[in-house]
Design a protein around this motif. Structure first.
Motif, PDB file in Angstrom:
ATOM      1  N   THR A 130       0.811  -1.221   0.000  1.00 45.39           N
ATOM      2  CA  THR A 130       0.000   0.000   0.000  1.00 45.39           C
ATOM      3  C   THR A 130       0.845   1.272   0.000  1.00 45.39           C
ATOM      4  OG1 THR A 130      -1.752  -1.127   1.209  1.00 45.39           O
ATOM      5  CG2 THR A 130      -1.767   1.279   1.289  1.00 45.39           C
ATOM      6  N   LEU A 131       0.423   2.237  -0.804  1.00 45.35           N
ATOM      7  CA  LEU A 131       0.890   3.608  -0.641  1.00 45.35           C
ATOM      8  C   LEU A 131      -0.249   4.339   0.078  1.00 45.35           C
ATOM      9  CD1 LEU A 131       2.773   6.042  -2.901  1.00 45.35           C
ATOM     10  CD2 LEU A 131       0.647   6.775  -1.854  1.00 45.35           C
ATOM     11  N   GLN A 132      -0.006   4.722   1.320  1.00 42.33           N
ATOM     12  CA  GLN A 132      -1.042   5.354   2.143  1.00 42.33           C
ATOM     13  C   GLN A 132      -0.851   6.862   2.146  1.00 42.33           C
ATOM     14  OE1 GLN A 132      -3.768   3.857   4.115  1.00 42.33           O
ATOM     15  NE2 GLN A 132      -4.235   6.014   3.784  1.00 42.33           N
ATOM     16  N   VAL A 133      -1.812   7.591   1.580  1.00 43.79           N
ATOM     17  CA  VAL A 133      -1.751   9.054   1.587  1.00 43.79           C
ATOM     18  C   VAL A 133      -2.248   9.556   2.933  1.00 43.79           C
ATOM     19  CG1 VAL A 133      -2.553  11.169   0.503  1.00 43.79           C
ATOM     20  CG2 VAL A 133      -2.119   9.148  -0.903  1.00 43.79           C
ATOM     21  N   ILE A 134      -1.443  10.373   3.581  1.00 43.44           N
ATOM     22  CA  ILE A 134      -1.795  10.943   4.881  1.00 43.44           C
ATOM     23  C   ILE A 134      -1.747  12.468   4.735  1.00 43.44           C
ATOM     24  CG2 ILE A 134      -1.170  11.101   7.326  1.00 43.44           C
ATOM     25  CD1 ILE A 134       0.286   8.360   6.908  1.00 43.44           C
ATOM     26  N   ASP A 135      -2.916  13.079   4.652  1.00 44.80           N
ATOM     27  CA  ASP A 135      -3.022  14.527   4.469  1.00 44.80           C
ATOM     28  C   ASP A 135      -2.898  15.203   5.829  1.00 44.80           C
ATOM     29  OD1 ASP A 135      -3.633  17.142   3.912  1.00 44.80           O
ATOM     30  OD2 ASP A 135      -5.473  16.705   2.790  1.00 44.80           O
ATOM     31  N   CYS A 136      -1.795  15.880   6.047  1.00 46.20           N
ATOM     32  CA  CYS A 136      -1.526  16.487   7.362  1.00 46.20           C
ATOM     33  C   CYS A 136      -2.498  17.608   7.691  1.00 46.20           C
ATOM     34  CB  CYS A 136      -0.084  16.996   7.420  1.00 46.20           C
ATOM     35  SG  CYS A 136       1.157  15.690   7.290  1.00 46.20           S
ATOM     36  N   PHE A 190       3.220  11.496   3.370  1.00 40.08           N
ATOM     37  CA  PHE A 190       2.721  12.601   4.196  1.00 40.08           C
ATOM     38  C   PHE A 190       2.621  13.848   3.325  1.00 40.08           C
ATOM     39  CE2 PHE A 190       3.856   9.696   7.494  1.00 40.08           C
ATOM     40  CZ  PHE A 190       3.055  10.025   8.574  1.00 40.08           C
ATOM     41  N   ASP A 191       1.394  14.165   2.904  1.00 45.88           N
ATOM     42  CA  ASP A 191       1.160  15.355   2.083  1.00 45.88           C
ATOM     43  C   ASP A 191       0.989  16.570   2.988  1.00 45.88           C
ATOM     44  OD1 ASP A 191       0.856  16.785  -0.211  1.00 45.88           O
ATOM     45  OD2 ASP A 191      -1.215  16.186  -0.581  1.00 45.88           O
ATOM     46  N   GLU A 192       1.435  17.733   2.525  1.00 43.01           N
ATOM     47  CA  GLU A 192       1.386  18.984   3.295  1.00 43.01           C
ATOM     48  C   GLU A 192       2.108  18.808   4.635  1.00 43.01           C
ATOM     49  OE1 GLU A 192       0.474  21.581   1.890  1.00 43.01           O
ATOM     50  OE2 GLU A 192      -0.838  20.950   0.269  1.00 43.01           O
ATOM     51  N   LEU A 193       3.290  18.246   4.593  1.00 42.12           N
ATOM     52  CA  LEU A 193       4.057  17.976   5.805  1.00 42.12           C
ATOM     53  C   LEU A 193       4.298  19.236   6.631  1.00 42.12           C
ATOM     54  CD1 LEU A 193       5.806  15.889   7.446  1.00 42.12           C
ATOM     55  CD2 LEU A 193       7.744  16.668   6.053  1.00 42.12           C
ATOM     56  N   GLY A 194       4.471  20.373   5.963  1.00 39.00           N
ATOM     57  CA  GLY A 194       4.758  21.619   6.671  1.00 39.00           C
ATOM     58  C   GLY A 194       3.644  22.077   7.579  1.00 39.00           C
ATOM     59  N   GLU A 195       2.442  21.500   7.433  1.00 41.88           N
ATOM     60  CA  GLU A 195       1.310  21.882   8.276  1.00 41.88           C
ATOM     61  C   GLU A 195       1.236  21.078   9.568  1.00 41.88           C
ATOM     62  OE1 GLU A 195      -0.452  24.456   7.290  1.00 41.88           O
ATOM     63  OE2 GLU A 195       0.703  24.521   5.429  1.00 41.88           O
ATOM     64  N   LEU A 196       2.150  20.129   9.757  1.00 40.78           N
ATOM     65  CA  LEU A 196       2.096  19.259  10.927  1.00 40.78           C
ATOM     66  C   LEU A 196       2.451  20.040  12.191  1.00 40.78           C
ATOM     67  CD1 LEU A 196       1.467  16.219  11.099  1.00 40.78           C
ATOM     68  CD2 LEU A 196       3.940  15.805  11.220  1.00 40.78           C
ATOM     69  N   PRO A 197       1.569  20.043  13.209  1.00 38.38           N
ATOM     70  CA  PRO A 197       1.861  20.769  14.454  1.00 38.38           C
ATOM     71  C   PRO A 197       3.095  20.203  15.156  1.00 38.38           C
ATOM     72  CG  PRO A 197      -0.474  20.154  14.328  1.00 38.38           C
ATOM     73  CD  PRO A 197       0.230  19.430  13.228  1.00 38.38           C
ATOM     74  N   ALA A 198       3.708  21.019  16.024  1.00 37.60           N
ATOM     75  CA  ALA A 198       4.948  20.628  16.702  1.00 37.60           C
ATOM     76  C   ALA A 198       4.789  19.338  17.498  1.00 37.60           C
ATOM     77  CB  ALA A 198       5.415  21.764  17.606  1.00 37.60           C
ATOM     78  N   ALA A 199       3.679  19.199  18.226  1.00 35.78           N
ATOM     79  CA  ALA A 199       3.471  18.000  19.037  1.00 35.78           C
ATOM     80  C   ALA A 199       3.402  16.755  18.161  1.00 35.78           C
ATOM     81  CB  ALA A 199       2.207  18.136  19.875  1.00 35.78           C
ATOM     82  N   SER A 200       2.751  16.874  17.019  1.00 39.79           N
ATOM     83  CA  SER A 200       2.649  15.738  16.099  1.00 39.79           C
ATOM     84  C   SER A 200       3.989  15.429  15.455  1.00 39.79           C
ATOM     85  CB  SER A 200       1.602  16.034  15.019  1.00 39.79           C
ATOM     86  OG  SER A 200       0.322  16.243  15.584  1.00 39.79           O
ATOM     87  N   GLN A 201       4.800  16.447  15.222  1.00 43.08           N
ATOM     88  CA  GLN A 201       6.137  16.221  14.674  1.00 43.08           C
ATOM     89  C   GLN A 201       6.952  15.325  15.598  1.00 43.08           C
ATOM     90  OE1 GLN A 201       8.138  19.931  13.686  1.00 43.08           O
ATOM     91  NE2 GLN A 201       6.225  20.820  12.934  1.00 43.08           N
ATOM     92  N   ALA A 202       6.868  15.589  16.902  1.00 45.82           N
ATOM     93  CA  ALA A 202       7.624  14.792  17.878  1.00 45.82           C
ATOM     94  C   ALA A 202       7.166  13.330  17.861  1.00 45.82           C
ATOM     95  CB  ALA A 202       7.449  15.392  19.264  1.00 45.82           C
ATOM     96  N   LYS A 203       5.860  13.110  17.723  1.00 41.86           N
ATOM     97  CA  LYS A 203       5.337  11.738  17.707  1.00 41.86           C
ATOM     98  C   LYS A 203       5.740  11.007  16.432  1.00 41.86           C
ATOM     99  CE  LYS A 203       1.482  13.265  20.552  1.00 41.86           C
ATOM    100  NZ  LYS A 203       0.073  13.741  20.551  1.00 41.86           N
ATOM    101  N   LEU A 204       5.802  11.741  15.332  1.00 39.21           N
ATOM    102  CA  LEU A 204       6.185  11.122  14.072  1.00 39.21           C
ATOM    103  C   LEU A 204       7.668  10.775  14.053  1.00 39.21           C
ATOM    104  CD1 LEU A 204       5.505  10.281  11.176  1.00 39.21           C
ATOM    105  CD2 LEU A 204       5.869  12.667  10.479  1.00 39.21           C
ATOM    106  N   LEU A 205       8.477  11.588  14.710  1.00 41.73           N
ATOM    107  CA  LEU A 205       9.930  11.384  14.687  1.00 41.73           C
ATOM    108  C   LEU A 205      10.313   9.983  15.150  1.00 41.73           C
ATOM    109  CD1 LEU A 205      12.827  12.421  14.348  1.00 41.73           C
ATOM    110  CD2 LEU A 205      12.690  13.313  16.690  1.00 41.73           C
ATOM    111  N   ARG A 206       9.697   9.523  16.246  1.00 38.39           N
ATOM    112  CA  ARG A 206      10.060   8.210  16.782  1.00 38.39           C
ATOM    113  C   ARG A 206       9.742   7.101  15.781  1.00 38.39           C
ATOM    114  NH1 ARG A 206       7.480   4.993  21.983  1.00 38.39           N
ATOM    115  NH2 ARG A 206       8.797   3.144  21.775  1.00 38.39           N
ATOM    116  N   VAL A 207       8.612   7.241  15.082  1.00 42.09           N
ATOM    117  CA  VAL A 207       8.241   6.232  14.092  1.00 42.09           C
ATOM    118  C   VAL A 207       9.273   6.183  12.975  1.00 42.09           C
ATOM    119  CG1 VAL A 207       6.436   5.441  12.520  1.00 42.09           C
ATOM    120  CG2 VAL A 207       5.817   6.656  14.607  1.00 42.09           C
TER     121      VAL A 207
END
Length: 459
Positions: free
Chosen positions: A197-203, A244-261
């Protein structure tokens, strides 16, 4: 005229009929049904460009229309409008890739903006030129999604060709409408992960409060309304690609959670204690300058470096020479109605295409071609079928433009585009932002930079 068709599924007669009438006034063709079963039957029999659906209606107790719509009719974008919003239904809707999730009562201008964005947010360059000499026409058999033979596009295809076979994370940047999603799909389709799968995730579509539940999933009882275990988007694309589309819109808290993944390829579902291991490639896209965002403290540097191992910058259409003609011809073949005799552009029309700077890039070109097909009365599209802004660009003639710096010329083009956009949407920033493919925050920044007040356009 190639009218866009919308299926409205809602058991509230007042909302259904009023919405249909207002959308018809905007030029759309609407078909109305009052339950999910009828909607599925109609979808099997007719073609639509958009589904506008309620959640709480007969035949939809288990979200049957949402489930089937996102599998069997995945090529048709869907907007959910519900009078009983809930976290589980929002999570399920976002997880299945809906275009938007709106709560009743909803203002028509907000609904219309959502409809326009969903219809515009189709891969802008996924077209094939049906000619006897495809190579000369800018068609690449390995990457049929991407059309162009300019030096910049040849260079881009070489990079895509090198990157596709690897597992390296890729960041795709470029202005709105340049085809970032198209390139992401091309990379995945030519990678060893193509069968997964290619999963589109619209931030922009995931509320910050639902980020963990949507991406990581949750277990039964982890929060109010969590009546069963739910698989997250990242688990669904294990072995494949997360885009991850529109990555620049990701809030700071969500950025931290994504980093570990991204770092560890592990995550823990909400309410669970056992981490889950995945094998996922990350491709991201944004129209923002993330390097500048990092310097300004708006985007995590460590996440940026993890996601931008390979950085691909897409050129704007104005820098691609006669690719604009190739794309215009391809869109004409794709968008003209069946049986239409429209088959060419006049030389004067081609000159207009070449002179115009296309601040909205490929997406804007597609819209112009679609409008011209609807407007023309003959076999050939002439300048009279084009918007005045294309025939007489507000940013000046070629000779005049040559007298100013490149930055000033681009600034003029951007300002003219913003003026036209705000005038079209009567100063409604949210509506204008949706058409431009920007967040409301991003649109506000642009308006402030160009000293444009939305109040001046409100009627």
């Amino acid at each position: 005229m190639n009218t866009q068709r919308i299926l409205i599924a809602d058991d509230e007669p007042l909302f259904r009929d009023t919405t249909a009438e207002l959308l018809r006034d905007e030029g759309y063709e609407c078909v109305c049904v009052e339950d999910a079963s009828d909607a599925i039957n109609v979808l099997n029999e007719q073609s639509f460009d958009l589904i506008l659906s309620d959640l709480n209606m007969p035949g939809n107790l288990q979200l049957e229309l949402l489930q089937e719509g996102r599998t069997k009719f995945a090529h048709v974008p869907m907007i959910v409008v519900t009078g009983v919003p809930s976290i589980p239904s929002a999570i399920q809707s976002v997880r299945l890739g809906i275009a938007d999730y709106l709560s009743k009562p909803v203002k028509f201008e907000e609904l219309l903006a959502s409809v326009q964005k969903a219809l515009l947010h189709r891969p802008a360059a996924v077209v094939r030129v049906d000619t006897g000499d495809e190579r000369e026409a800018g068609f690449n058999s390995k990457y049929p999604e991407i059309i162009g033979k300019s030096p910049k596009m040849r260079e881009l295809l070489e990079i895509v060709d090198r990157v596709s076979p690897s597992n390296t994370n890729v960041l795709i940047t470029g202005e709105s409408g340049t085809g970032k999603e198209v390139v992401a799909f091309a990379i995945h389709r030519n990678s060893p992960r193509r069968d997964h799968t290619l999963q589109v995730i619209d931030c922009t579509a995931i509320p910050e409060s639902l980020f963990e539940s949507v991406l990581f999933g949750h277990v039964k009882g982890s929060f109010t309304g969590a009546v069963k275990d739910q698989t997250g988007l990242l688990r669904a694309c294990d072995g494949g690609t997360a885009f991850f589309d529109e990555l620049g819109e990701l809030p700071a808290a969500s950025q931290a959670k994504l980093l570990r993944v991204v770092q560890e390829q592990t995550f823990t579902p909400v309410g669970d204690s056992q981490p889950i291991k995945v094998d996922t490639r990350f491709i991201s896209a944004t129209n923002r300058d993330l390097s500048a965002e990092v310097d300004a403290g708006l985007f995590r540097q460590d996440l940026f470096y993890r996601l931008a191992v390979i950085h691909i910058e897409l050129p704007p259409l104005r820098q691609r020479g006669d690719d604009v003609v190739l794309l215009a011809e391809a869109f004409l073949k794709k968008l003209r109605p069946a049986g239409s005799t429209i088959n060419a552009y006049s030389p004067e029309t081609i000159d207009c295409f070449r002179r115009y700077r296309w601040p909205g890039n490929i997406r804007e070109l597609r819209n112009v071609v679609e409008r011209a097909i609807a407007m023309t009365h003959g076999d050939t599209i002439t300048p009279s079928d084009l918007p005045d802004s294309i025939r007489n660009p507000a940013d000046g003639s070629t000779s005049e433009m040559a007298e100013v710096s490149r930055d000033e010329a681009l600034d003029r083009a951007d300002r003219a585009y913003l003026h036209a956009l705000m005038e079209k949407h009567d100063g409604v920033i949210a509506s204008a932002a949706r058409q431009a493919g920007l967040s409301r925050q991003g649109m506000n920044k642009l308006l402030k930079r160009h000293e444009i007040s939305a109040d001046n356009f409100r009627r």
